[in-house]
Design an enzyme around this catalytic site. Sequence first.
Site, PDB file in Angstrom:
ATOM      1  CG  HIS A 265      -1.831   1.136   1.363  1.00 34.18           C
ATOM      2  ND1 HIS A 265      -3.164   1.082   1.012  1.00 34.18           N
ATOM      3  CD2 HIS A 265      -1.620   2.407   1.806  1.00 34.18           C
ATOM      4  CE1 HIS A 265      -3.724   2.262   1.226  1.00 34.18           C
ATOM      5  NE2 HIS A 265      -2.812   3.085   1.717  1.00 34.18           N
ATOM      6  CD  GLU A 266       1.522   3.517   3.720  1.00 36.72           C
ATOM      7  OE1 GLU A 266       1.597   4.558   3.035  1.00 36.72           O
ATOM      8  OE2 GLU A 266       0.545   3.265   4.471  1.00 36.72           O
ATOM      9  CG  HIS A 269       0.150   6.291  -0.504  1.00 40.91           C
ATOM     10  ND1 HIS A 269      -0.858   7.027  -1.059  1.00 40.91           N
ATOM     11  CD2 HIS A 269      -0.416   5.572   0.517  1.00 40.91           C
ATOM     12  CE1 HIS A 269      -2.006   6.785  -0.408  1.00 40.91           C
ATOM     13  NE2 HIS A 269      -1.755   5.897   0.549  1.00 40.91           N
ATOM     14  CD  GLU A 295      -5.868   5.286   0.553  1.00 36.99           C
ATOM     15  OE1 GLU A 295      -4.911   6.083   0.698  1.00 36.99           O
ATOM     16  OE2 GLU A 295      -6.026   4.274   1.263  1.00 36.99           O
TER      17      GLU A 295
HETATM   18 ZN    ZN Z   1      -3.188   5.169   1.929  1.00 34.72          ZN
END
Ligand code: ZN
Length: 506
Positions: A265-266, A269, A295
Site C-alpha cells: 500500500h505505502e 503512495h 489512495e
Molecule cells: Zn493510503
Amino acid sequence: MNATFVELKERLHEIWDLNKIGWLLGWDQSTMMPKRGSAARGEHLATIARLSHQRFTSDEIGSLLSQLESYEASLPPESDDASLIRVARDDWQKIRKVPSELAAEIARAGAAGYQAWTKAREENDFAAFLPYLESMIELKRRYVACFPDVAEPYDALLDDYERGLTAAEVTAVFDQVRDAIVPLVKHVTANADKVDDSPLRGSFPAEQQLQLAMSVIPRWGFDPLSWRLDPTVHPFASSISTQDIRITTRYDEAYLGTSFFGTLHEMGHGLYEHGISPALERTLLCRGVSLSVHESQSRMWENLVGRSRPFWTFAHPLAADVFPDHFANVNADAVWRAANKMGPSLIRVEADELTYSLHIILRFEIEQSLFNGDLKASDLPEVWNAKMRDYLGIDVPNDSAGVLQDVHWSEGLLGYFPTYALGTIIASQIWERILVDLPDIDRQMAAGEFDALRGWLVEHLHRHGRKFTPKETIARIAGGTITPEPYVRYLTAKVTELYGAPPVTR
Ligand code: ZN
C-alpha cells in the site's frame, strides 16, 4: 524568462523547502526520534508551519500573482509555468479566506483533542472526549462559514482533501456502493467457512518479513538510492523529494498480511510521488493531486495487484524461500485465497477489501449529518452502533471498538474519510482501462514484470503532479467522473470466485 515569474518561483521554492523540512521532521518523529524528543519536536514543527504559512499567505505573493495574469494568459494552459501560477493562485485565494487566528485555534484544539482522544479510547470513555469533539465541531463550523458559496456545509470540509468535489456527488456514488455491498457482505458472512486465512497466520519474525518485502518491492521500483523502508506504529509514506521517498510499515509476527499488504500500500503512495516530473520539483505542483487519487494508487498496488491471483503465482515462491517450513505445504492458490478472506469486523484499519467502504460510508453519513444539523455529537455512539448493525450485521461491544477507534475527528480531520473509499473506487476505474491498454498484464504480473504497469501510470497520471484539478485528472485517467460500477463489478466477481455466486437481489 519573465522576472516576476522568477521571483514568484523563488518564493514558492523557499516555502516548499520549509514544508519538506517539516515532513522530514515528521518522518523522523515517527521512526527514529527518541521518545523524549517529542516536546521540542512539537515546537520545531510549529515554527516551520508558522513560517511557511506566513510566507505563503503574504500580500507579496498575492501581488506577484496578479502581476502575472497577462504572462499566464500568454502561455499554453498545460505548460508548467501557467499551471504553477494557476494552482498557486487557487491555493493562495483559498488560504486567505481563513483568518490565521482561526487556523491557529483549530491547530491548538487538534493537539488537545488528540491527547483527550488517546486517553478516552484507552479508557473507553466517550463522555470524556465529547467536549473536545463538540468544540472542534464548533470551530469547524466557523471554518465552513469562511466559504459562504458552498451548497452545503460539508462541501467546505471535503474541499480541503478533494478540491472541487461536493457532498452531493459523494452521496450519489456511496448510495450505490452501499446498496451493492451490503447484500454481498451478508452472502460472505453466511459462507464464511469457504475461505481459510490460516496460510497467512503462524510465526513470522519481522526480519524475515522485511526480507520478503525486499524480494518484491525492488521489482516495483524500490531502489535504495531513492527509497527507505522503516518500521513505525501507524504506517505512512512521505516524500521529501521525488528522489527521496520514505515508506514505513508495522510488523505483526503472528500475521503476515499486516506488514506485507501494508508495505505494498505505502509503496503505491511512494510510486506516485516518485513518478512526478522532475521539472515540477520544489514547486507546489510536485505532489499527488488529491487524497482520493493518491489512495487510488496505494489501493491499486495493494489490492488489484497484490491480492490478485497472478501476483501470487509470482510471489508464492519468494514467500516459500523466506519461510520454507511454513509454505512447504501451502500452494499459491491457498495464499491467494487467504489474502482475500472477507467478512464484517469492527475496526476500519483491519477491514478487508469488501467491507472497508462500508466503514467509510458510515463515517461520511455521520459527518454530513453533524454539519447539516440533523445529528448532535452526544448521539454519535448510538448512531454509530445502529449503522454497524445495519451495514455489517455486527454489534459494537464498546465505544473504543466503535466511535472512538479513529484519530481523525480528534485532530479536526473532518471531510477526510470519504477519500479512502473514493480512492478504492477510482482504482477499479483505472484498472479497467489498464486491462484494455495492457491486455497482457496478468501474464506480466505472474512473471514478476511490473515495468509496463508502472510506465502506464507514470505516463497517464504520476508525471502531471497537480497540474490538472482532481476532477480533470480523474477524467484524464479514468475517462469520466467517479463512478462505482467498475468497483462493484470487481467486488462481485471476486466474491463469486471465493464464496460462490451471491443470490440475485432485486
Ligand atoms: Zn493510503
